[in-house]
Design a protein around this motif. Structure first.
Motif, PDB file in Angstrom:
ATOM      1  N   ASP A  25       0.811  -1.220   0.000  1.00 62.32           N
ATOM      2  CA  ASP A  25       0.000   0.000   0.000  1.00 62.32           C
ATOM      3  C   ASP A  25       0.843   1.267   0.000  1.00 62.32           C
ATOM      4  O   ASP A  25       1.999   1.265   0.378  1.00 62.32           O
ATOM      5  N   TYR A  49       1.519   5.080   1.346  1.00 57.54           N
ATOM      6  CA  TYR A  49       1.323   5.948   2.516  1.00 57.54           C
ATOM      7  C   TYR A  49       1.956   7.292   2.191  1.00 57.54           C
ATOM      8  O   TYR A  49       2.767   7.397   1.278  1.00 57.54           O
ATOM      9  N   GLU A  50       1.577   8.289   2.935  1.00 53.53           N
ATOM     10  CA  GLU A  50       2.220   9.586   2.696  1.00 53.53           C
ATOM     11  C   GLU A  50       2.430  10.304   4.013  1.00 53.53           C
ATOM     12  O   GLU A  50       1.871   9.940   5.046  1.00 53.53           O
ATOM     13  N   ARG A  51       3.265  11.329   3.931  1.00 52.34           N
ATOM     14  CA  ARG A  51       3.489  12.207   5.079  1.00 52.34           C
ATOM     15  C   ARG A  51       3.282  13.635   4.634  1.00 52.34           C
ATOM     16  O   ARG A  51       3.439  13.948   3.452  1.00 52.34           O
ATOM     17  N   ALA A  55      -3.202   6.275  -4.447  1.00 50.52           N
ATOM     18  CA  ALA A  55      -3.995   6.852  -3.354  1.00 50.52           C
ATOM     19  C   ALA A  55      -3.479   6.322  -2.028  1.00 50.52           C
ATOM     20  O   ALA A  55      -3.323   5.126  -1.851  1.00 50.52           O
ATOM     21  N   PRO A  56      -3.192   7.201  -1.103  1.00 48.19           N
ATOM     22  CA  PRO A  56      -2.607   6.749   0.156  1.00 48.19           C
ATOM     23  C   PRO A  56      -3.644   6.100   1.072  1.00 48.19           C
ATOM     24  O   PRO A  56      -4.792   6.525   1.126  1.00 48.19           O
ATOM     25  N   LEU A  57      -3.186   5.087   1.784  1.00 51.67           N
ATOM     26  CA  LEU A  57      -4.027   4.466   2.792  1.00 51.67           C
ATOM     27  C   LEU A  57      -4.098   5.378   4.016  1.00 51.67           C
ATOM     28  O   LEU A  57      -5.167   5.619   4.570  1.00 51.67           O
ATOM     29  N   CYS A  90      -2.057   8.939   6.066  1.00 50.63           N
ATOM     30  CA  CYS A  90      -1.112  10.061   5.970  1.00 50.63           C
ATOM     31  C   CYS A  90      -0.654  10.421   7.372  1.00 50.63           C
ATOM     32  O   CYS A  90      -1.480  10.616   8.262  1.00 50.63           O
ATOM     33  N   PHE A  91       0.662  10.468   7.553  1.00 53.25           N
ATOM     34  CA  PHE A  91       1.179  10.904   8.851  1.00 53.25           C
ATOM     35  C   PHE A  91       1.510  12.393   8.773  1.00 53.25           C
ATOM     36  O   PHE A  91       2.365  12.812   7.984  1.00 53.25           O
ATOM     37  N   ALA A 126       4.638   1.923   8.353  1.00 54.36           N
ATOM     38  CA  ALA A 126       4.592   2.383   6.963  1.00 54.36           C
ATOM     39  C   ALA A 126       4.134   3.831   6.857  1.00 54.36           C
ATOM     40  O   ALA A 126       4.508   4.529   5.918  1.00 54.36           O
ATOM     41  N   ALA A 127       3.320   4.278   7.808  1.00 52.24           N
ATOM     42  CA  ALA A 127       2.837   5.657   7.745  1.00 52.24           C
ATOM     43  C   ALA A 127       3.928   6.634   8.170  1.00 52.24           C
ATOM     44  O   ALA A 127       4.205   7.621   7.488  1.00 52.24           O
ATOM     45  N   GLY A 170       7.020   6.053   8.179  1.00 48.24           N
ATOM     46  CA  GLY A 170       8.169   5.915   7.275  1.00 48.24           C
ATOM     47  C   GLY A 170       7.738   6.007   5.828  1.00 48.24           C
ATOM     48  O   GLY A 170       8.402   5.441   4.952  1.00 48.24           O
TER      49      GLY A 170
END
Lengths: 184, 977, 90, 417
Positions: free
Chosen positions: B157, B159-161, B267-269, B271-272, B574-575, B577
């Protein structure tokens, strides 16, 4: 005799668009590191006399795209963009040709702030970071110079060797932002 | 059981999902827990240690029991709270920690052995026989431990920050948070309001309380709509603020797409977020406490607020005959709401004798629930009233031991919360987090009116600090019921009464810990694992503390306090990082010749962030060694081309540039003539070698320093340190030009011949002698030429602006091939430099001095320089230090390895006998043998000595002769030729 | 953690490099003796409380900074240009 | 009381009523032969070995908080002996041997699990450096195996072998490396020391060190003055402050190191894995949580908590190395205060004050040193002589340059080790 062919840092990678945001490479022409030696004020007036733009205050740019432009680039350092530097400046500054050292891209569109907020640890929203504002900061893990050039447009400079990583980082963020629009 | 006409789920939008392979129906707005309860599924999980059957305890992220795995295959996500996972069409979830099935779990046998598995039992056994711990006991324990499992496959998946900035961050969108956000936003402040729930509103969504004459959830939705319409506000739902950090930085996890199937590519699962704010208002609410009594963990026993939430928000009654067990007023709402919804309330058991509560249900005052009965679902409870025992048939017990303010974020910067006796709970300590104020239930104010009032007040304080005019926002009307509570933590009696449900920590475990002298709350927690489960003790820490206080005869505040560390609720690796998977971990740096090297088939290897060619294979070559040997021979006999652009280049200018160089290098640069290059060695202040390289003088006040690839950044920082911190009076400016120039080594006897075909003005040995430098014109392009050599051959480095790098590289290689040479890579470069005894960071590895590498005499006696004083420390100049030498294999075995240690001939290979080690080896085609560099005690004094080089790991033992480190052309004639 | 760079403004800690105690500004004379050099390079007051340490705004303007900071609370009191602090010492 | 499986069975069948305190809480006496300041792992093991090896039982351990509440209770539990440099090699080798007999020694299951530690390398140069290290370990008499890429794949199939930013070239396996249950080590030594007559005094903070004519006389505490002929300072994270009570300045800067644990998961990581390029290391606890960490936050701190940039960096490294852990959720993060020295190696030495000894500077490697440090420090305090394996841990090595043990080669900047 063979002639050396020039190649741009992002050649064959750009432009592309995701959602409302477009990323493209821009050729800024001559770029010169201007590092003050001695009095800053004297350097600024020499710059004005020679090129019509003074030495910018920290975090600011002087001049506009197309004409001579001076982007603040660090402590007592600016990047003169456009003209070849006048020799007389050497009295006040160390001049270093950086025309090939930096990769320059423009990123623009409605969601551009959302794209950059995924990568840049500085508040780039229009109310705080206006046209003509510039920042030395990071984009992801890449050291960058970021300048607002319009209400929905930024100029980003990173080291030439990192052009591919810059494009990768921006494209990931652009896709993520575009996907959120898709979700309504 | 779904109740008609109740709840905020969208009955027009049915949703089907699967749990443990069976299909269930629910509605949009349901969580897995609410939908399962609606389908009368009560068994949702198994506990950690005893594998007890468990149902849902709560209705929020603090859920300790109903943990499920969402999805299957590589993207399966373990340990998701059924209470927060929204259902969507096609959602597939599974129960955990049960085998072969949730219903028939084999390890439930642990429950029978519970008397043997008390607190800390494992510290006292499993010690015999010694080898059995790793072989037998531990594997069994490990297999039994854990909850859900990872798929074992790379996370598929996205993920994004992201970063966000604001004037005020409001944490929690219940009545207090919404009121705070409205007040701040209407006055024009830059506001972010974040709430972990999909639906902002907090308890207003779970209660039937009114705000300004309308149902609370209606008011909340209206408030949210107003906030969302304002350009100075960002409403972040499904966003948990996970941590408070220094200078107004908060971490927050947004679940962007966890509530949706079929995500689009990219599409991110999740976002941190890193949210930076001037002020924060914590309005995080409160979490209800269970009461400990025998078998209080049976499915069907829930917190009273959760039962009410399932009814009012999701239109579900978790039971058909509900009972309530409480020590406070608040839980009566559950009974009242149930009755109003047409659900039978069998009894309210109130531990307080002196209350005058009534309702359309039987109330037992001064009574306690002392046991629960049933199998995997609650069937009845036993109560004690007036000393007599009674049994009440019920399939849902709603319990309330009072509410714990959600103080967690106020503890993240080491503050401890403060005990408040009147509400028997910890509240935030003033000033716990700089810039943070608290409002509503999280500071112990439980009425809706109180929450609204405090939210508005907190916002007004922030506005004053921001210098903003406070808008006239009228306070909405709401209930202000008193919260009356008498402490009850654990019902006295035999058997197991659970505190920490997931970890199976019972009242008796805490008492036993106290007996065994784990009387400090920290000792008790560590000994019993109380509070170490996935809820971080949110449901149980305070009660456990109270039980410990009781067991040790102390008051609660004297016993200790509770603290919480980030994150508030767990965050996926994962979020945090995000983006680092695969190549995203660090930027990639590519030279201008990269494409040409790849096209030539060169394997590219990492050199710091850069990629460099290892070797350039030619048809017919089967091993890298064949290519490497050929490339070395090219340089020794014809001409080789190597991209050296990755070496750091620093342009240094100003009247004091020479003084700076004299200060950072051990040797002198002020005497260097314009148009000449000199090798320099620089030290750290502790006297060890920092880096080496050449430095060219381009003008009276202008130099270009080169650094090694590895140390380019370090050296730049070091120079700036010296210039700004030690010698700010010097007029000197510097900047990196590494990227401006593409630079190539042209090395070998035919190098000048090659260059003269490219240069617009030819060079010869007189106008361009060894160590000369200057500007040149290369095929019409302005460049620089340095006559320097890292191979010992007649060699140059030629630089052009980077845009021409690729073209020049191709041109150079083509011409070199025409002269019987070609490109060479890192392998050949390494052999060439070893043959000449040139050092790299293999030798200057951070523990070697100039003396160690044979350059002690280069330290100028006539000037100060960085590292000079400390390099003269007595321990750094003794003769028997390990010093640079060369190695030649002389026995039957001709192989050398750069991992071997060196011993005197005949000496055993042990630490006591260790004489040194080999750092670099290469096969020298010039010698037809392996040669090496390395360090040996008293090195240069042992030339000619035959020693043992032993590499146990490669099972290699070699007889080596210690020799001077320069193998080829020790007089240096070739470079000058 | 955030620092107020005197040149760039308030920035995230990730843009900065940390060196250590600001005593590093006060490099002893070459003949100051072993004790002075040991004190300069190795020994540290290492206070639990207010300290002055050297940082560089490496990913920003490049300036070296003297940061007065509390090591217990992480509160930051002042951030000054190291060059100015050093000039004042001379 | 002796612990055993039989005992657990008997107690289980009789209602677990027979258990008693693992250690005795003592009131401070007016005078002791020796005082240990600091009731952490190193302090408790020092007391244990003073009593057991040297017969000194009229001693006290003074702890300002609760026993084992410092770094011994907040680390990532790794036990290893994989050093390169003389001085460190023999010390950690000795300490590991003590670990290997610790359960029997203490009659306490510290769950020492020699599951194997693998240091990954990502270039030829790193491979050579690890080979040199592995050979040094074998020269010392310890164990090491050099794994190539396929060898690593057999042990750790879940690593990113295909697309990693820094490809895996191989690894150095230290089969006897592993983990232990950190708290149990402190409790086991406490119980052992207490059983031998040592007074363990919690909630007793030392506020001053009494020195007369260059000789230590005792300490001032929040529970009154206590006289003693010898005093040992063993207070990692607070070394500078306690040493200052004796007028000493130490070559130490205190830094915060963060660590993380995830929610419990079924077994998926069987080794201790360390990723050099990204400063990341990980193991899985017997309870199922992934326990991992990375570098220091890099700024001096006594706050015992960190900030996001390093936390994120650690997660990034984890994702780069083993992307299968992405869906593991971090349950808790915490910070410990590390005594960072200019060479990254510790100090066990006498001081200029007669009778005052110090054991400090363990950087972030102190947990595995608990048995060895206590053993050597007890020897030094009891006999006045350095015990063999710890002989190089001198205070003056930075001044003289003799015996500096800079394993990382990063030089005299405290936070770089």
């Amino acid at each position: 005799m063979a002639k050396l062919k020039a190649r741009m840092p992002c050649e064959e990678m750009l432009p592309f668009t995701f959602g409302t945001v477009k990323l493209d490479e821009t050729n800024l022409g001559v770029m010169t590191s201007v590092m003050a030696l001695g009095e800053d004020a004297a350097l600024s007036s020499a710059l004005s006399d020679a090129h019509g733009v003074g030495f910018p205050k920290a975090n600011r740019t002087l001049g506009n795209a197309g004409g001579p432009r001076c982007i603040w680039f660090g402590q007592r350092q600016a990047m003169l963009i456009g003209p070849a530097p006048d020799d007389r400046l050497q009295v006040y500054a160390a001049l270093v040709d950086q025309s090939d050292g930096w990769c320059a891209v423009t990123v623009e569109g409605e969601d551009v702030e959302h794209v950059l907020e995924r990568l840049v640890p500085v508040d780039l929203r229009r109310m705080h970071f206006k046209r003509g504002h510039t920042a030395r900061t990071q984009l992801g893990h890449i050291s960058a110079s970021i300048t607002r050039t319009g209400s929905q447009a930024f100029l980003i400079l990173v080291f030439r060797s990192m052009a591919a990583s810059l494009v990768h980082e921006l494209s990931q963020a652009m896709r993520a932002v575009a996907s959120r629009r898709g979700n309504g | 059981m779904r109740i008609k006409g109740k709840g905020l789920v969208d009955r027009s939008d049915p949703v089907t999902f699967r749990f443990d392979g069976r299909s269930y129906d629910g509605f949009a707005g349901d969580t897995v827990a609410s939908a399962l309860l609606a389908n009368d599924v009560k068994l949702m999980g198994r506990s950690f240690k005893y594998h007890r059957p468990r149902g849902v305890l709560t209705a929020g992220s603090e859920e300790p029991n109903a943990l499920i795995t969402v999805g299957a295959g590589a993207s399966a996500e373990p340990n998701v709270r059924a209470t927060t996972q929204e259902i969507y069409e096609g959602l597939e979830v599974r129960s955990q920690n049960a085998w072969p099935s949730l219903d028939l779990d084999a390890l439930a046998v642990n429950n029978l052995f519970a008397p043997l598995l008390g607190a800390g039992f494992y510290y006292k056994t499993f010690m015999w026989p010694k080898a059995f711990w790793e072989r037998v006991y531990e594997p069994v324990i490990r297999r039994a431990a854990g909850l859900g499992g990872l798929s074992g496959q790379p996370n598929p998946d996205t993920y994004e920050r992201a970063f966000a900035f604001c004037d005020v961050l409001v944490i929690g969108a219940g009545p207090a948070g919404l009121m705070a956000a409205l007040t701040a936003a209407r006055a024009g402040a830059d506001v972010i309001i974040a709430d972990e729930d999909a639906r902002p509103g907090g308890r207003l969504n779970a209660e039937l309380l009114e705000v300004d004459g309308e149902l609370g959830h209606v008011w909340a939705a209206r408030a949210v709509a107003e906030l969302e319409s304002m350009s100075n506000v960002r409403v972040m739902s499904r966003t948990t603020v996970t941590g408070a950090y220094d200078q107004g930085t908060f971490g927050a996890l947004e679940r962007v797409n966890q509530h949706r199937g079929g995500r689009s590519d990219g599409a991110p699962l999740e976002c941190f977020w890193r949210i930076v704010t001037k002020h924060s208002i914590l309005a995080a609410g409160a979490i209800e406490r269970p009461i400990a009594f025998q078998n209080n963990d049976r499915p069907g026993i829930m917190t009273a607020g959760a039962v009410r939430a399932y009814l009012n928000r999701w239109g579900v009654s978790p039971g058909r005959a509900v009972t309530v067990f409480t020590n406070n007023n608040d839980a009566y709402r559950t009974a009242q709401d149930m009755v109003a919804a047409g659900v039978r309330v069998a009894a309210v058991i109130d531990s307080r004798a002196d209350v005058r509560s009534t309702g359309e249900f039987p109330v037992y005052r001064g009574a306690q629930v002392c046991n629960s009965n049933g199998g995997k679902e609650l069937e009845s409870i036993s109560i004690i009233v007036n000393g007599k025992s009674e049994k009440i048939q019920t399939d849902c017990l709603a319990m309330s031991g009072g509410w714990n303010p959600t103080v967690h974020l106020t503890c993240h910067m080491n503050s401890r919360p403060t005990w408040r006796a009147d509400i028997q709970a910890f509240v935030p300590t003033e000033g716990a987090v700089p810039g943070m104020s608290t409002a509503g239930a999280c500071r112990g104010t439980f009425s809706t009116h109180g929450c609204l009032t405090e939210g508005a007040a907190a916002a007004r304080e922030v506005l004053a600090a921001l210098g903003k005019k406070v808008s006239d926002t009228a306070l909405p009307q709401a209930e202000d019921a008193p919260y009356n509570l008498a402490p009850l933590w654990a019902v006295a009696g035999k058997g197991r009464a659970w505190l920490d449900f997931q970890n199976d920590v019972c009242v008796k475990d805490v008492k036993q810990a106290a007996v065994e002298n784990f009387r400090s709350v920290e000792h008790m927690k560590r000994y019993t694992t109380q509070g170490m489960a996935t809820d971080q003790g949110k449901n149980s820490n305070v009660a456990a503390l109270a039980v410990l206080a009781d067991a040790t005869g102390r008051g609660i505040p004297q016993t200790g306090t509770t603290t919480f560390r980030p994150p508030y609720s767990p965050v996926a690796i994962a979020a945090m990082g995000a983006g680092a998977q695969g190549k995203g971990f660090a930027p990639q740096r590519f030279t201008t010749s990269h494409r040409a090297s790849v096209a030539a088939g060169a394997p590219m290897i990492e050199a710091g962030l850069w990629y460099r060619p290892s070797y350039f294979p030619k048809p017919g070559e089967k091993t890298w060694r064949q290519s490497c040997d050929r490339e070395v021979n090219h340089v020794r006999n014809a001409v080789g081309i190597c991209d050296v652009s990755t070496l750091g280049k620093i342009d240094i200018q100003g009247p004091d540039a020479a003084a700076l160089l004299d200060f950072v290098y051990i040797n002198t640069f002020s005497t260097l003539k314009v148009g000449r290059v000199r090798y320099g060695l620089m030290l750290r202040e502790d006297g060890t070698v920092l880096d080496d390289g050449t430095c060219a003088r381009l003008g009276a006040t202008r130099f270009v320093m080169t650094t090694t690839t590895a140390a380019a950044g370090t050296v730049m920082r070091h120079l700036e340190f010296v210039a700004q911190c030690l010698r700010p009076e010097w007029q000197v400016a510097m900047t990196s030009t590494t990227e401006q120039w593409a630079q190539f080594a042209v090395a070998g006897p035919k190098s000048r011949e090659l260059l003269n075909g490219l240069l617009d003005a030819p060079i010869d040995n007189d106008n361009w002698p060894f160590m000369a430098c200057g500007e040149v014109s290369v095929l019409g392009v302005g460049g620089r030429l340095f006559r320097i050599s890292f191979s010992g051959e007649h060699a140059y480095e030629i630089a052009v602006p980077a845009r021409y790098g690729e073209a020049l590289f191709r041109e150079l290689v083509a011409r070199a091939e025409g002269l019987g040479g070609g490109a060479y890579g890192m392998e050949a470069l390494n052999v060439l430099r070893i043959e000449k005894g040139f050092i790299t960071h293999s030798e200057i590895h951070g523990r070697t001095t100039a003396y160690d590498v044979g350059m002690g005499r280069m330290i100028s006696a006539t000037k100060d320089c960085i590292g000079k004083v400390m390099a003269a420390r007595p321990g750094l100049v003794v003769k028997d230090r390990e010093r640079l030498v060369g190695f030649k294999p002389i026995g039957a075995v001709k192989q050398l390895s750069a991992g071997a240690h060196v011993f005197a001939a005949g000496a055993q290979a042990s630490r006591e006998n260790d004489q040194g080690y080999i750092t670099s080896v290469g096969f020298s085609p010039s010698f037809g043998a392996y040669i090496g560099l390395g360090f040996v005690k008293s090195g240069p004094e042992r030339y000619g000595e035959v020693m043992r080089a032993v590499d146990h790991l490669h099972e290699l033992e070699v007889e080596v002769e210690i020799c001077p480190p320069v193998f080829v052309d020790p007089e240096g004639r070739r470079a000058r030729g | 953690m955030r620092l107020d760079c005197p040149i760039c403004g308030n920035r995230d800690r990730r843009e900065f490099y940390y060196q250590g105690d600001a005593v590093m500004l006060e490099r002893p004379a070459p003949d100051a003796g072993a004790a002075a050099w040991d004190g300069y390079l190795h020994l540290r007051a290492n206070l639990a409380g207010e300290t002055r340490d050297l940082w560089q705004h490496e990913a920003g303007c490049g300036a070296w900074l003297v940061v007065t900071r509390n090591t217990v609370t992480h509160a930051i009191h002042t951030v000054e240009l190291a060059s100015a602090v050093k000039e004042a010492l001379r | 009381m002796r612990f055993s499986g039989l005992r657990v069975l008997r107690e289980g069948l009789t209602g677990n009523k027979g258990w008693s305190a693992h250690w005795r809480d003592a009131e401070p006496k007016a005078e002791y032969d020796a005082i240990i300041i600091g009731g952490g792992g190193h302090g408790l093991s020092t007391a244990y070995y003073l009593a057991k090896e040297h017969g000194l039982t009229n001693i006290a351990v003074l702890e300002k908080g609760y026993l084992g509440g410092g770094n011994v209770g907040r680390n990532t539990t790794i036990v290893r002996a994989n050093y390169f440099l003389p001085g460190n090699s023999e010390f950690y080798s000795h300490s590991l041997k003590l670990w290997e007999g610790l359960e029997e020694e203490l009659n306490y299951n510290v769950m020492h699990s020699q599951r194997g530690l693998i240091n990954l390398f990502h270039s030829d140069g790193q491979r050579d450096a690890f080979a040199r290290r592995g050979n040094a370990m074998i020269n010392q008499g310890d164990d090491a195996v050099l794994l190539d890429r396929e060898g690593v794949r057999k042990h750790l199939p879940y690593l990113d072998f295909d697309n990693a930013r820094f490809p895996i070239y191989g690894g150095l396996l230290h089969p006897r490396g592993g983990t232990a249950r950190h708290d149990a080590v402190a409790w086991g030594y406490a119980r052992g020391a207490s059983d031998r007559g040592v007074d363990l005094i919690q909630q007793c903070e030392v506020t001053g060190i009494d020195i007369e004519n260059g000789q230590v006389r005792g300490v001032q505490t929040t529970r009154g003055a206590i006289r003693a002929k010898k005093v040992g300072i063993v207070v990692a994270g607070r070394s500078g402050q306690v040493a200052a009570m004796a007028g000493m300045r130490l070559p130490i800067e205190s830094h915060v190191l963060q660590a993380f644990v995830t929610e419990g998961l079924k077994p998926c990581i069987d080794h201790v894995v360390s990723f050099g390029m990204g400063h990341f290391y990980i193991s899985q606890s017997d309870k199922g949580g992934l326990v991992f960490g990375g570098d220091l936050d890099f700024y001096a701190s006594y706050a015992a908590r960190g900030n996001l940039p390093m936390a994120e960096h650690v997660m990034e490294a984890g994702m780069a190395l083993m992307p299968m852990i992405g869906k593991a959720r971090v349950l808790r993060s915490w910070g410990g205060i590390m005594d960072m020295t200019p060479d990254g190696s510790p100090i066990i030495d006498k001081t200029e004050t007669q009778g005052l000894f110090i054991d400090c500077g363990w950087c972030y490697g102190g947990f595995k040193a608990v048995p060895g440090s206590g053993f050597s420090f007890a020897h030094l305090m009891a006999t006045g002589h350095h015990q063999g394996p710890a002989a190089q841990y001198r205070l003056d090595r930075f001044r003289t340059g003799k015996g500096v043990m800079d394993e990382e080669g990063t030089g005299s900047q405290h936070n770089l080790h």
